[in-house]
Design a protein around this motif. Structure first.
Motif, PDB file in Angstrom:
ATOM      1  N   SER A 325       2.560  -0.957  -0.423  1.00 51.04           N
ATOM      2  CA  SER A 325       1.300  -1.278   0.747  1.00 51.04           C
ATOM      3  C   SER A 325      -0.704  -0.505   0.568  1.00 51.04           C
ATOM      4  CB  SER A 325       2.019  -0.139   1.775  1.00 51.04           C
ATOM      5  OG  SER A 325       2.716  -0.051   2.128  1.00 51.04           O
ATOM      6  N   ILE A 326      -0.567   0.305  -0.173  1.00 51.60           N
ATOM      7  CA  ILE A 326      -1.273   0.241  -0.998  1.00 51.60           C
ATOM      8  C   ILE A 326      -2.014  -1.112  -1.518  1.00 51.60           C
ATOM      9  CG2 ILE A 326      -3.618   1.643  -2.130  1.00 51.60           C
ATOM     10  CD1 ILE A 326      -1.973   3.444  -1.547  1.00 51.60           C
ATOM     11  N   GLY A 327      -1.245  -2.237  -2.231  1.00 52.08           N
ATOM     12  CA  GLY A 327      -1.832  -2.729  -3.458  1.00 52.08           C
ATOM     13  C   GLY A 327      -1.329  -4.155  -2.538  1.00 52.08           C
ATOM     14  N   LEU A 328      -0.651  -4.553  -1.644  1.00 48.99           N
ATOM     15  CA  LEU A 328      -0.838  -5.671  -0.575  1.00 48.99           C
ATOM     16  C   LEU A 328      -2.177  -5.407  -0.046  1.00 48.99           C
ATOM     17  CD1 LEU A 328       3.159  -5.551   0.571  1.00 48.99           C
ATOM     18  CD2 LEU A 328       1.546  -6.469  -0.985  1.00 48.99           C
ATOM     19  N   TRP A 329      -2.555  -4.495   0.746  1.00 45.69           N
ATOM     20  CA  TRP A 329      -3.759  -3.970   1.395  1.00 45.69           C
ATOM     21  C   TRP A 329      -4.872  -4.948   0.168  1.00 45.69           C
ATOM     22  CZ3 TRP A 329      -4.615  -5.679   5.953  1.00 45.69           C
ATOM     23  CH2 TRP A 329      -3.874  -5.283   6.829  1.00 45.69           C
TER      24      TRP A 329
END
Length: 447
Positions: A325-329
């Protein structure tokens, strides 16, 4: 059907396989992948740069953002990615039916032949024109589509489960070092050998490097130890060329695995749009040469190397799901930053700012992709790992294949509204935003 969780702590403690850093198969696999990625990206970037001569000419002549550019990078991406969609299913069948090691070695031998054809295609460029170079680009895609299932499917067979995150991180880091070197060298070769007049008759000299690299990669592949076939008696069936019944059954049962596969495909779709957009950003909007443009593209690779260290640490601590999730944001935010322009169609970040934003995007891309990749390798039952990797390749390259025509659509939209090419980054952010907002990997959730 086997349980999706095949490794228990007791079995891991008794695992006789050597530690990662003392395993010559690991270093053989790492070097082989490095050299193969170098060749792939040198040739592919060279073809992409050659696909935008009209765009560069228009920019140098002061052409407006809304004018037709003649950019055909999207179709070059389509040519390279099409074999993955056509052949990955059969390649996955072969990687489960036979030992993956001889498949890897044979693919490297094929690379030698293809690089020789590439050298000849440029040497006789005046006779055959672009047809020969595009055929070689397609053949490179064919070779890579058969190499992929063996390359990724063999990792869980070669290494202990606890070593997989570290192995993936190191291989990913060295792969992106190869991407950096290959991509930058492609720009340098174009500037030095083709010159300002764009004479391609001397580019064959650059392919001599690729030919030598292919031979070295074949030698390094011999250090990989042989592993037994996952399903030595598996018969061939027509569904082996697409998604096999066994894979369909696994994905139907394991929806977490299916969602991860689909999200990975969208990620690669966005990645496929990014590279030609960055090339146009450098050549047209920032008006730098091919070497500097390739340095922009390679900046993502620098970021991925840094991000791989972070992602590996997060996976070892059990925070891989959160990392996705951190990567996508982070990817979404980086795309938005790259998409802005000022009055007079000047890029808001400039050359240096763009490099920083691309490095940051690469960091977040690694933080997203490594946990997903480890999950897709570990989750499937052992008997279908090769075919699952092939299905992952197919899904990813369906995304990359779609990215080619979609890039052409986005480029046409930008031209129709008179927007500079950096506006395509904003369109890409629109694709990533729903994933960042809605998708959550739940690898530890019972299926």
């Amino acid at each position: 059907m086997e349980s999706v969780q095949s490794n228990t702590p007791a079995l891991q403690e008794q695992d006789p396989r050597p530690g990662l850093m003392v395993d010559r198969s690991f270093w053989g696999m790492t070097v082989t992948q490095f050299l193969g990625a170098f060749n792939d990206n040198l040739y592919k970037q060279l073809m992409l740069l050659l696909a935008v001569p009209v765009a560069l000419a228009a920019a140098n002549a002061g052409g407006g953002a809304g004018e037709s550019s003649g950019d055909i990078q999207g179709w070059a991406s389509l040519v390279f990615s099409l074999p993955f969609v056509l052949f990955s299913g059969f390649a996955g069948y072969l990687s489960d039916r036979y030992s993956k090691r001889p498949i890897i070695v044979l693919c490297k031998v094929a690379e030698i032949v293809i690089m020789l054809l590439g050298l000849l295609a440029f040497y006789f460029y005046g006779m055959f024109g672009t047809a020969g170079t595009w055929i070689v680009l397609f053949l490179m895609g064919v070779q890579s589509s058969f190499f992929g299932p063996g390359k990724y499917g063999i990792l869980p067979e070669l290494f202990r489960a606890k070593d997989l995150p570290r192995a993936n991180a190191i291989i990913l880091m060295t792969t992106f070092l190869a991407i950096i070197f290959g991509t930058v060298l492609a720009g340098t070769l174009k500037d030095v050998l083709a010159g300002e007049d764009g004479d391609l008759t001397n580019l064959w000299m650059g392919l001599v490097v690729c030919f030598v690299i292919a031979m070295l990669g074949t030698c390094s592949s011999l250090f990989i130890r042989r592993v037994p076939a996952a399903q030595p008696g598996m018969p061939f069936s027509i569904d082996s060329v697409a998604v096999s019944k066994d894979i369909y059954a696994v994905l139907k049962q394991d929806r977490v695995l299916l969602k991860a596969l689909l999200v990975s495909s969208v990620f690669w779709l966005v990645s496929g749009i990014a590279v030609p957009t960055i090339n146009r950003l450098g050549l047209e909007l920032l008006q730098v040469n091919a070497t500097s443009t390739s340095l922009l593209t390679a900046s993502i690779g620098f970021g991925i190397i840094l991000g791989a260290l972070v992602a590996s640490a997060l996976c070892r601590k059990g925070w891989g799901d959160t990392a996705v999730s951190i990567g996508l944001w982070g990817i979404c935010g980086s795309l938005i930053a790259l998409g802005f322009w000022t009055q007079g169609d000047q890029h808001a970040l400039g050359f240096t700012g763009s490099i920083i934003a691309l490095v940051v995007m690469g960091i977040f891309a690694a933080i997203f992709s490594i946990p997903i990749q480890v999950f897709l390798q570990e989750r499937p039952p052992l008997a279908v790992k090769g075919r699952m990797i092939a299905t992952m390749n197919q899904a990813n390259f369906v995304g990359i294949m779609i990215s080619g025509p979609l890039y052409q659509v986005f480029e046409a939209i930008a031209g129709a509204f008179g927007w500079p090419i950096c506006s395509v980054f904003l369109m890409m952010a629109v694709l990533v935003l729903p994933l960042a907002a809605l998708y959550r990997l739940k690898s530890k959730q019972p299926t």
